[in-house]
Design a protein around this motif. Structure first.
Motif, short mmCIF file in Angstrom:
data_model
loop_
_atom_site.label_atom_id
_atom_site.label_comp_id
_atom_site.label_asym_id
_atom_site.label_seq_id
_atom_site.Cartn_x
_atom_site.Cartn_y
_atom_site.Cartn_z
N LYS A 157 -29.31 32.36 -5.36
CA LYS A 157 -28.25 32.26 -6.38
C LYS A 157 -27.00 33.07 -6.05
O LYS A 157 -26.14 33.25 -6.89
N LEU A 158 -26.88 33.56 -4.82
CA LEU A 158 -25.68 34.24 -4.36
C LEU A 158 -24.99 33.37 -3.33
O LEU A 158 -25.62 32.86 -2.41
N PHE A 159 -23.67 33.21 -3.46
CA PHE A 159 -22.90 32.40 -2.54
C PHE A 159 -22.21 33.32 -1.54
O PHE A 159 -21.41 34.17 -1.91
N ASN A 160 -22.53 33.15 -0.26
CA ASN A 160 -22.02 34.00 0.81
C ASN A 160 -21.03 33.22 1.65
O ASN A 160 -21.38 32.18 2.20
N GLU A 161 -19.81 33.73 1.74
CA GLU A 161 -18.79 33.08 2.56
C GLU A 161 -19.10 33.31 4.03
O GLU A 161 -19.36 34.43 4.45
N ILE A 162 -19.07 32.23 4.82
CA ILE A 162 -19.32 32.31 6.26
C ILE A 162 -17.97 32.15 6.94
O ILE A 162 -17.25 31.18 6.70
N GLU A 163 -17.64 33.10 7.81
CA GLU A 163 -16.35 33.11 8.48
C GLU A 163 -16.50 32.75 9.95
O GLU A 163 -17.52 33.03 10.57
N SER A 164 -15.44 32.14 10.48
CA SER A 164 -15.40 31.86 11.91
C SER A 164 -15.21 33.18 12.64
O SER A 164 -14.50 34.06 12.17
N GLU A 165 -15.86 33.32 13.78
CA GLU A 165 -15.70 34.53 14.57
C GLU A 165 -14.71 34.34 15.71
O GLU A 165 -14.41 35.29 16.44
N VAL A 166 -14.21 33.11 15.87
CA VAL A 166 -13.30 32.82 16.97
C VAL A 166 -12.12 32.00 16.48
O VAL A 166 -12.18 31.37 15.42
N SER A 167 -11.04 32.00 17.27
CA SER A 167 -9.90 31.13 17.00
C SER A 167 -10.15 29.81 17.71
O SER A 167 -10.73 29.79 18.79
N GLY A 168 -9.71 28.73 17.12
CA GLY A 168 -9.85 27.45 17.77
C GLY A 168 -9.78 26.31 16.79
O GLY A 168 -9.37 26.47 15.64
N LYS A 169 -10.20 25.14 17.26
CA LYS A 169 -10.14 23.92 16.47
C LYS A 169 -11.56 23.41 16.21
O LYS A 169 -12.38 23.36 17.14
N ILE A 170 -11.85 23.05 14.98
CA ILE A 170 -13.16 22.50 14.63
C ILE A 170 -13.28 21.11 15.28
O ILE A 170 -12.44 20.24 15.04
N VAL A 171 -14.30 20.93 16.13
CA VAL A 171 -14.48 19.64 16.79
C VAL A 171 -15.67 18.87 16.24
O VAL A 171 -15.75 17.65 16.38
N LYS A 172 -16.62 19.58 15.60
CA LYS A 172 -17.79 18.89 15.08
C LYS A 172 -18.42 19.72 13.97
O LYS A 172 -18.54 20.93 14.08
N ILE A 173 -18.81 19.04 12.90
CA ILE A 173 -19.55 19.67 11.81
C ILE A 173 -20.99 19.19 11.95
O ILE A 173 -21.25 17.99 11.92
N LEU A 174 -21.91 20.12 12.16
CA LEU A 174 -23.27 19.78 12.54
C LEU A 174 -24.25 19.68 11.37
O LEU A 174 -25.40 19.30 11.57
N VAL A 175 -23.81 20.04 10.16
CA VAL A 175 -24.71 20.06 9.01
C VAL A 175 -24.08 19.28 7.86
O VAL A 175 -22.87 19.37 7.63
N GLU A 176 -24.89 18.53 7.14
CA GLU A 176 -24.43 17.80 5.97
C GLU A 176 -24.27 18.76 4.80
O GLU A 176 -25.00 19.74 4.68
N ASP A 177 -23.32 18.46 3.91
CA ASP A 177 -23.10 19.28 2.72
C ASP A 177 -24.34 19.30 1.84
O ASP A 177 -25.06 18.30 1.72
N SER A 178 -24.62 20.44 1.22
CA SER A 178 -25.73 20.63 0.27
C SER A 178 -27.11 20.49 0.90
O SER A 178 -28.05 20.07 0.24
#
Length: 160
Positions: free
Chosen positions: A124-145
């Motif tokens: 029940k806690l929402f944790n923000e996940i941050e990018s650790e590098v600079s760059g461009k998102i090329v692929k999202i590997l996980v479906e929402d929810s």
């Protein structure tokens, strides 16, 4: 935290192959250590309060017993030039902060270090996940929810 939640967490950790999981919330601190045939659980009530947004779970992965060798595909070779953003905890992956808000990132978006790319809900806690590098998102590997594991790849980022 209810006893049922703790029991489910212990079962999940035992099945995941993790060696140790530490969970700290406002009034509860839980450490679950697993080994060959044994599980040790320590629960401390009324732990020191943690600041909001602090990471709550850390689970180092156990080394695999055997490694299977498979031929490297061209897609895997292409993906090796990208940096992988992985999940730092187990929980549910969400691409936006709430159902009525826009997505954090899309394929083609540029991210900087410390840019929020998703949230993971754990207990029940929402944790923000941050990018650790600079760059461009090329692929999202996980479906929402969907549920994610510790160390599971979430995004591929092209650092060039």
């Amino acid at each position: 935290m209810e006893l049922k939640d703790i029991q489910n967490l212990i079962k999940f950790v035992a099945k995941s192959g993790a060696n140790e999981v530490k969970l700290e919330m406002e009034d509860v601190k839980i450490t679950i250590k697993t080994g060959e045939g044994k599980t040790e659980t320590t629960i401390l009530q009324h732990a020191a309060p943690m600041p909001m947004g602090a990471p709550i779970a850390q689970a180092p992965l156990a080394a695999p017993a055997a490694v299977e060798t498979t031929p490297v595909s061209t897609e895997a070779a292409e993906d090796s030039k990208y940096v992988t953003v992985t999940s730092p905890m187990i929980g549910t992956f969400y691409r936006k902060p709430s159902p009525d808000k826009p997505l954090f990132v899309e394929v083609g978006d540029t991210v900087q270090p410390d840019s929020v790319v998703c949230v993971i809900e754990a207990m029940k806690l929402f944790n923000e996940i941050e990018s650790e590098v600079s760059g461009k998102i090329v692929k999202i590997l996980v479906e929402d929810s969907t549920p994610v594991e510790f160390g599971q790849p979430l995004f591929l980022v092209d650092p060039s």
